[in-house]
Design an enzyme around this catalytic site. Structure first.
Site, PDB file in Angstrom:
ATOM      1  N   SER A 141      11.160   0.627   6.262  1.00  0.00           N
ATOM      2  CA  SER A 141      12.229   1.635   6.230  1.00  0.00           C
ATOM      3  C   SER A 141      13.562   0.956   6.523  1.00  0.00           C
ATOM      4  O   SER A 141      13.606  -0.037   7.263  1.00  0.00           O
ATOM      5  CB  SER A 141      11.985   2.702   7.295  1.00  0.00           C
ATOM      6  OG  SER A 141      13.118   3.544   7.412  1.00  0.00           O
ATOM      7  N   TYR A 156      10.792   4.768  15.922  1.00  0.00           N
ATOM      8  CA  TYR A 156      10.523   4.545  14.488  1.00  0.00           C
ATOM      9  C   TYR A 156      11.077   3.181  14.068  1.00  0.00           C
ATOM     10  O   TYR A 156      10.399   2.405  13.384  1.00  0.00           O
ATOM     11  CB  TYR A 156      11.180   5.674  13.692  1.00  0.00           C
ATOM     12  CG  TYR A 156      10.862   5.681  12.206  1.00  0.00           C
ATOM     13  CD1 TYR A 156       9.555   5.642  11.749  1.00  0.00           C
ATOM     14  CD2 TYR A 156      11.888   5.745  11.260  1.00  0.00           C
ATOM     15  CE1 TYR A 156       9.273   5.670  10.379  1.00  0.00           C
ATOM     16  CE2 TYR A 156      11.613   5.777   9.907  1.00  0.00           C
ATOM     17  CZ  TYR A 156      10.290   5.735   9.469  1.00  0.00           C
ATOM     18  OH  TYR A 156      10.026   5.754   8.121  1.00  0.00           O
TER      19      TYR A 156
HETATM   20  N1  LIG Z   1      10.716   9.752   3.276  1.00  0.00           N
HETATM   21  C1  LIG Z   1      11.620   8.890   3.706  1.00  0.00           C
HETATM   22  O1  LIG Z   1      12.826   9.213   3.802  1.00  0.00           O
HETATM   23  C2  LIG Z   1      11.219   7.490   4.074  1.00  0.00           C
HETATM   24  C3  LIG Z   1      12.234   6.545   4.233  1.00  0.00           C
HETATM   25  C4  LIG Z   1      11.892   5.237   4.571  1.00  0.00           C
HETATM   26  C5  LIG Z   1      10.573   4.892   4.735  1.00  0.00           C
HETATM   27  N2  LIG Z   1       9.577   5.825   4.577  1.00  0.00           N
HETATM   28  C6  LIG Z   1       8.201   5.396   4.759  1.00  0.00           C
HETATM   29  O2  LIG Z   1       7.484   5.644   3.575  1.00  0.00           O
HETATM   30  C7  LIG Z   1       6.097   5.881   3.882  1.00  0.00           C
HETATM   31  C8  LIG Z   1       5.650   7.164   3.208  1.00  0.00           C
HETATM   32  O3  LIG Z   1       6.464   8.229   3.673  1.00  0.00           O
HETATM   33  P1  LIG Z   1       6.600   9.625   2.895  1.00  0.00           P
HETATM   34  O4  LIG Z   1       7.967  10.118   3.187  1.00  0.00           O
HETATM   35  O5  LIG Z   1       6.115   9.480   1.508  1.00  0.00           O
HETATM   36  O6  LIG Z   1       5.570  10.507   3.764  1.00  0.00           O
HETATM   37  P2  LIG Z   1       4.767  11.862   3.384  1.00  0.00           P
HETATM   38  O7  LIG Z   1       5.353  12.500   2.184  1.00  0.00           O
HETATM   39  O8  LIG Z   1       4.700  12.613   4.664  1.00  0.00           O
HETATM   40  O9  LIG Z   1       3.315  11.297   3.000  1.00  0.00           O
HETATM   41  C9  LIG Z   1       2.575  10.612   3.974  1.00  0.00           C
HETATM   42  C10 LIG Z   1       1.234  10.245   3.403  1.00  0.00           C
HETATM   43  O10 LIG Z   1       0.512   9.509   4.414  1.00  0.00           O
HETATM   44  C11 LIG Z   1      -0.714  10.215   4.730  1.00  0.00           C
HETATM   45  N3  LIG Z   1      -0.991  10.047   6.159  1.00  0.00           N
HETATM   46  C12 LIG Z   1      -0.226  10.471   7.186  1.00  0.00           C
HETATM   47  N4  LIG Z   1      -0.818  10.180   8.358  1.00  0.00           N
HETATM   48  C13 LIG Z   1      -1.988   9.550   8.048  1.00  0.00           C
HETATM   49  C14 LIG Z   1      -3.046   9.024   8.822  1.00  0.00           C
HETATM   50  N5  LIG Z   1      -3.034   9.075  10.160  1.00  0.00           N
HETATM   51  N6  LIG Z   1      -4.093   8.455   8.181  1.00  0.00           N
HETATM   52  C15 LIG Z   1      -4.132   8.390   6.826  1.00  0.00           C
HETATM   53  N7  LIG Z   1      -3.161   8.877   6.036  1.00  0.00           N
HETATM   54  C16 LIG Z   1      -2.096   9.455   6.650  1.00  0.00           C
HETATM   55  C17 LIG Z   1      -0.432  11.667   4.323  1.00  0.00           C
HETATM   56  O11 LIG Z   1      -1.623  12.404   4.039  1.00  0.00           O
HETATM   57  P3  LIG Z   1      -2.339  13.296   5.205  1.00  0.00           P
HETATM   58  O12 LIG Z   1      -1.260  14.062   5.878  1.00  0.00           O
HETATM   59  O13 LIG Z   1      -3.326  14.142   4.468  1.00  0.00           O
HETATM   60  O14 LIG Z   1      -3.008  12.311   6.105  1.00  0.00           O
HETATM   61  C18 LIG Z   1       0.380  11.459   3.055  1.00  0.00           C
HETATM   62  O15 LIG Z   1      -0.468  11.128   1.972  1.00  0.00           O
HETATM   63  C19 LIG Z   1       6.011   5.927   5.412  1.00  0.00           C
HETATM   64  O16 LIG Z   1       5.551   4.693   5.898  1.00  0.00           O
HETATM   65  C20 LIG Z   1       7.467   6.148   5.835  1.00  0.00           C
HETATM   66  O17 LIG Z   1       7.703   5.646   7.119  1.00  0.00           O
HETATM   67  C21 LIG Z   1       9.875   7.123   4.244  1.00  0.00           C
END
Ligand SMILES: NC(=O)c1ccc[n+]([C@@H]2O[C@H](COP(=O)([O-])OP(=O)(O)OC[C@H]3O[C@@H](n4cnc5c(N)ncnc54)[C@H](OP(=O)(O)O)[C@@H]3O)[C@@H](O)[C@H]2O)c1
Length: 257
Positions: A141, A156
């Site tokens: 991130s 974070y």
């Molecule tokens: N969105 C942003 O603005 C942003 C920015 C920078 C970096 N990121 C990074 O990008 C990555 C993905 O984020 P996102 O925004 O796409 O998140 P998201 O839409 O909330 O999706 C998260 C995914 O991870 C799974 N997950 C969550 N907890 C889990 C666990 N304990 N075990 C197995 N699977 C799990 C969720 O499925 P379940 O809930 O069914 O487990 C879902 O498939 C993360 O590492 C985040 O830190 C996001």
């Protein structure tokens, strides 16, 4: 197709950035294995992915990667399949954007368990099952290095900084085996995770955040999940055969300022 017959595992592949990456992998001919906790969400993702057409195969496994048994189950699943993995995307993550003085030990442990420990031990456990020239991609991130006013991110940021260190150290350590390790550092992306951390802010704070984001992103908008997919496909493919140890900012130019 750039990933024809490559076997890929995407943690958190049932939603958001992980789902967009999985979709792009599939379009490029890869077979995909997605991992998440919620079976309903996994099944919905599988149906969406399968509807894309006859490209690669789609498989799903439910596991909580914030736990040791969850990590062990995925390693065992890959081992039992008898088919090596070419691409591992450590994407599942959690963001506690809470003031430093209120971070609880439970939040700290959960954040590290998913954002750091899972990436560490899943990669370690899958090492014997990674094919030659495998590619590991960690989803980091911008928060590892750049903060946002009024978005307290000590926990974070710390966890994503650790993931960046792991990326670089593993690139060095696993390079001699032909394994490449890189990270993608997205800017703000419109996903369930973002909505969860924004929706609970007071209306005034949400408006302030929106205004800040609009003037801070040189390209004028926050990201969509599929904005990340092109870089993931590149890092997964043989085109990136000499790319390792990189932390690639895909953030609409946000961290350039
Ligand atoms: N969105 C942003 O603005 C942003 C920015 C920078 C970096 N990121 C990074 O990008 C990555 C993905 O984020 P996102 O925004 O796409 O998140 P998201 O839409 O909330 O999706 C998260 C995914 O991870 C799974 N997950 C969550 N907890 C889990 C666990 N304990 N075990 C197995 N699977 C799990 C969720 O499925 P379940 O809930 O069914 O487990 C879902 O498939 C993360 O590492 C985040 O830190 C996001």
């Amino acid at each position: 197709m750039r990933l024809q017959d490559k076997r890929t595992l995407v943690t958190g592949g049932s939603d958001g950035i992980g789902l967009a990456i999985t979709e792009a992998f599939l379009r490029e001919g890869a077979d995909v294995l997605i991992v998440g906790r919620d079976v309903g969400k996994l099944e919905a993702a599988r149906q969406k992915l399968t509807a894309l057409g006859p490209a690669g195969q789609v498989e799903m496994v439910s596991a909580d990667l914030a736990t040791s048994p969850g990590i062990a189950a995925i390693i065992e699943h890959v081992r039992a399949s008898g088919r090596p993995l070419d691409i591992l995307v450590n994407n599942a993550g959690v963001a506690y954007l809470v003031p430093f003085e209120t971070v609880s030990e439970a939040q700290f442990q959960h954040s590290f368990a998913l954002n750091v420990t899972a990436a560490f031990f899943l990669t370690q456990g899958l090492l014997p099952h990674l094919g030659p020239c495998a590619s590991v991609i960690n989803i980091s991130s911008y928060f590892a290095s750049k903060m946002i006013p009024k978005r307290p991110s000590s926990l974070y940021s710390l966890s994503k900084g650790a993931l960046n260190s792991l990326t670089k150290s593993l690139a060095f350590e696993l390079g001699p085996r032909g394994i490449r390790v890189n990270a993608i550092a997205p800017g703000t992306v419109d996903t369930a995770m973002r909505r969860k951390t924004v929706d609970n802010l007071p209306a005034e704070a949400q408006a302030e955040l929106r205004a800040y984001v609009e003037r801070s992103y040189p390209l004028g908008r926050i990201g969509r999940p599929d904005d990340l997919a092109g870089m993931a496909v590149y890092l997964a493919s043989d085109e990136a055969a000499w790319t390792s140890g990189g932390i690639f900012a895909i953030d609409g130019g946000y961290t350039a300022g």
